[in-house]
Design a protein around this motif. Structure first.
Motif, mmCIF file in Angstrom:
data_model
loop_
_atom_site.group_PDB
_atom_site.id
_atom_site.type_symbol
_atom_site.label_atom_id
_atom_site.label_comp_id
_atom_site.label_asym_id
_atom_site.label_seq_id
_atom_site.Cartn_x
_atom_site.Cartn_y
_atom_site.Cartn_z
ATOM 1 N N ARG A 1 2.822 -6.842 13.711
ATOM 2 C CA ARG A 1 3.952 -6.479 14.582
ATOM 3 C C ARG A 1 5.114 -7.451 14.372
ATOM 4 N NH1 ARG A 1 5.043 -1.842 15.868
ATOM 5 N NH2 ARG A 1 6.312 -2.562 17.583
ATOM 6 N N GLN A 2 4.809 -8.730 14.201
ATOM 7 C CA GLN A 2 5.866 -9.715 13.961
ATOM 8 C C GLN A 2 6.569 -9.418 12.637
ATOM 9 O OE1 GLN A 2 3.789 -13.455 14.366
ATOM 10 N NE2 GLN A 2 4.376 -13.667 16.519
ATOM 11 N N GLU A 3 5.783 -9.052 11.602
ATOM 12 C CA GLU A 3 6.376 -8.693 10.312
ATOM 13 C C GLU A 3 7.269 -7.467 10.454
ATOM 14 O OE1 GLU A 3 3.365 -8.182 7.320
ATOM 15 O OE2 GLU A 3 2.499 -10.162 7.710
ATOM 16 N N ILE A 4 6.811 -6.470 11.187
ATOM 17 C CA ILE A 4 7.591 -5.242 11.393
ATOM 18 C C ILE A 4 8.884 -5.577 12.142
ATOM 19 C CG2 ILE A 4 7.650 -3.052 12.669
ATOM 20 C CD1 ILE A 4 4.605 -2.823 11.965
ATOM 21 N N ASN A 5 8.774 -6.374 13.188
ATOM 22 C CA ASN A 5 9.955 -6.751 13.970
ATOM 23 C C ASN A 5 10.924 -7.589 13.138
ATOM 24 O OD1 ASN A 5 8.983 -5.351 16.160
ATOM 25 N ND2 ASN A 5 8.093 -7.148 17.148
ATOM 26 N N ALA A 6 10.399 -8.485 12.313
ATOM 27 C CA ALA A 6 11.253 -9.299 11.447
ATOM 28 C C ALA A 6 11.963 -8.412 10.435
ATOM 29 C CB ALA A 6 10.432 -10.369 10.733
ATOM 30 N N GLY A 7 11.289 -7.412 9.927
ATOM 31 C CA GLY A 7 11.881 -6.461 8.990
ATOM 32 C C GLY A 7 12.999 -5.661 9.635
ATOM 33 N N ALA A 8 12.834 -5.321 10.907
ATOM 34 C CA ALA A 8 13.870 -4.567 11.618
ATOM 35 C C ALA A 8 15.120 -5.417 11.795
ATOM 36 C CB ALA A 8 13.340 -4.106 12.972
ATOM 37 N N VAL A 9 14.964 -6.709 12.067
ATOM 38 C CA VAL A 9 16.099 -7.608 12.218
ATOM 39 C C VAL A 9 16.819 -7.754 10.889
ATOM 40 C CG1 VAL A 9 16.772 -10.001 12.680
ATOM 41 C CG2 VAL A 9 15.157 -8.845 14.208
ATOM 42 N N GLU A 10 16.057 -7.881 9.782
ATOM 43 C CA GLU A 10 16.654 -7.996 8.456
ATOM 44 C C GLU A 10 17.427 -6.743 8.095
ATOM 45 O OE1 GLU A 10 13.797 -9.047 5.459
ATOM 46 O OE2 GLU A 10 13.102 -10.792 6.596
ATOM 47 N N LEU B 1 -14.743 -8.177 5.732
ATOM 48 C CA LEU B 1 -14.643 -7.437 6.992
ATOM 49 C C LEU B 1 -13.357 -7.824 7.724
ATOM 50 C CD1 LEU B 1 -15.876 -5.421 8.934
ATOM 51 C CD2 LEU B 1 -17.257 -7.266 9.894
ATOM 52 N N ARG B 2 -13.028 -9.107 7.702
ATOM 53 C CA ARG B 2 -11.790 -9.578 8.332
ATOM 54 C C ARG B 2 -10.579 -8.920 7.656
ATOM 55 N NH1 ARG B 2 -10.894 -13.817 11.655
ATOM 56 N NH2 ARG B 2 -12.907 -14.752 11.227
ATOM 57 N N GLU B 3 -10.618 -8.797 6.304
ATOM 58 C CA GLU B 3 -9.533 -8.149 5.560
ATOM 59 C C GLU B 3 -9.430 -6.671 5.923
ATOM 60 O OE1 GLU B 3 -9.971 -8.882 1.358
ATOM 61 O OE2 GLU B 3 -10.164 -11.037 1.690
ATOM 62 N N GLN B 4 -10.583 -6.012 6.074
ATOM 63 C CA GLN B 4 -10.599 -4.604 6.454
ATOM 64 C C GLN B 4 -9.978 -4.433 7.839
ATOM 65 O OE1 GLN B 4 -14.513 -2.846 6.399
ATOM 66 N NE2 GLN B 4 -13.730 -0.772 6.555
ATOM 67 N N ILE B 5 -10.338 -5.309 8.774
ATOM 68 C CA ILE B 5 -9.784 -5.266 10.130
ATOM 69 C C ILE B 5 -8.274 -5.490 10.081
ATOM 70 C CG2 ILE B 5 -9.703 -6.479 12.359
ATOM 71 C CD1 ILE B 5 -12.745 -7.031 11.935
ATOM 72 N N ALA B 6 -7.839 -6.454 9.267
ATOM 73 C CA ALA B 6 -6.407 -6.743 9.141
ATOM 74 C C ALA B 6 -5.664 -5.518 8.600
ATOM 75 C CB ALA B 6 -6.185 -7.947 8.236
ATOM 76 N N GLY B 7 -6.262 -4.814 7.660
ATOM 77 C CA GLY B 7 -5.660 -3.586 7.126
ATOM 78 C C GLY B 7 -5.501 -2.534 8.205
ATOM 79 N N TYR B 8 -6.551 -2.340 8.994
ATOM 80 C CA TYR B 8 -6.472 -1.379 10.095
ATOM 81 C C TYR B 8 -5.425 -1.809 11.117
ATOM 82 C CZ TYR B 8 -10.884 0.672 8.416
ATOM 83 O OH TYR B 8 -11.861 1.288 7.670
ATOM 84 N N ALA B 9 -5.363 -3.108 11.391
ATOM 85 C CA ALA B 9 -4.385 -3.616 12.355
ATOM 86 C C ALA B 9 -2.961 -3.389 11.855
ATOM 87 C CB ALA B 9 -4.636 -5.097 12.625
ATOM 88 N N ARG B 10 -2.733 -3.591 10.558
ATOM 89 C CA ARG B 10 -1.392 -3.344 9.981
ATOM 90 C C ARG B 10 -1.021 -1.864 10.098
ATOM 91 N NH1 ARG B 10 -3.142 -7.324 6.347
ATOM 92 N NH2 ARG B 10 -3.929 -5.776 4.878
ATOM 93 N N GLU B 11 -1.973 -0.983 9.764
ATOM 94 C CA GLU B 11 -1.730 0.463 9.885
ATOM 95 C C GLU B 11 -1.392 0.818 11.333
ATOM 96 O OE1 GLU B 11 -5.013 2.841 8.479
ATOM 97 O OE2 GLU B 11 -5.127 1.733 6.585
ATOM 98 N N ASP B 12 -2.199 0.296 12.256
ATOM 99 C CA ASP B 12 -1.998 0.599 13.675
ATOM 100 C C ASP B 12 -0.666 0.047 14.174
ATOM 101 O OD1 ASP B 12 -4.472 1.811 13.638
ATOM 102 O OD2 ASP B 12 -5.507 0.195 14.682
ATOM 103 N N ALA B 13 -0.329 -1.180 13.755
ATOM 104 C CA ALA B 13 0.930 -1.792 14.179
ATOM 105 C C ALA B 13 2.115 -0.960 13.689
ATOM 106 C CB ALA B 13 1.024 -3.223 13.659
ATOM 107 N N ALA B 14 2.038 -0.452 12.468
ATOM 108 C CA ALA B 14 3.118 0.375 11.920
ATOM 109 C C ALA B 14 3.276 1.675 12.705
ATOM 110 C CB ALA B 14 2.852 0.672 10.443
#
Length: 172
Positions: free
Chosen positions: A154-163, A29-42
């Protein structure tokens, strides 16, 4: 159950608290939530529809069946005099295990097996649902898991933008 000489079987349509499965935030369930959070963050959305639907579904697993409880009082509202003359034991018989109720100043208060008030009926106002401690705990656990996963994404997305800018600091 035998109260004041009245024998009553447990209501089949109200699940006993002891027979309810204890809710747990599982790894899957935690993994499912993390997946939804990644989709939403993107998408730049916080707590999107998939997560909200999941949260509603999970909270429903610990929520009392309020519609059954409301129906039981609604059946008896036609003869309110009988309820007024009844006492706490009569209302307990009406709702069945594990619920308790009390009639107080024209209102009916319904409590779950943990002593949490889950429903109130007041003439002229109607039904008012109150969140139980179990429901509050599930909401909190799900929102905390989502919050952590969303901010990590969001941190991963922001780090990717800097890269993508080649490490160039646009603010300089």
């Amino acid at each position: 159950m035998n109260i004041t000489g009245i024998t009553k079987s447990h209501h089949a349509d109200i699940q006993k608290a002891s027979s309810k499965k204890e809710w747990k935030l599982s790894d899957s369930l935690r993994e499912q939530i993390a997946g939804y959070a990644r989709e939403d963050a993107a998408q730049g959305v916080y707590m999107g529809n998939k997560f909200l639907a999941l949260r509603k579904s999970e909270v429903a697993k610990v929520a009392p069946d309020r519609s059954v409880l409301m129906g039981k009082v609604n059946q008896e509202m036609a003869d309110m005099k009988e309820i007024r003359e009844g006492d706490e034991r009569w209302l307990r018989i009406l709702f069945g295990e594990p619920y308790e109720a009390e009639f107080q100043s024209g209102a009916v208060h319904v409590y779950d097996g943990n002593g949490d008030e889950v429903l109130t009926y007041t003439a002229g106002v109607g039904w008012h649902e109150k969140e139980s401690k179990a429901e509050t705990q599930v909401h909190g656990a799900l929102k905390a898991a989502y919050y952590d996963a969303y901010h990590a994404a969001r941190q991963e997305i922001n780090a990717g933008a800097v890269e993508m800018q080649g490490g160039f600091d646009a603010r300089a």
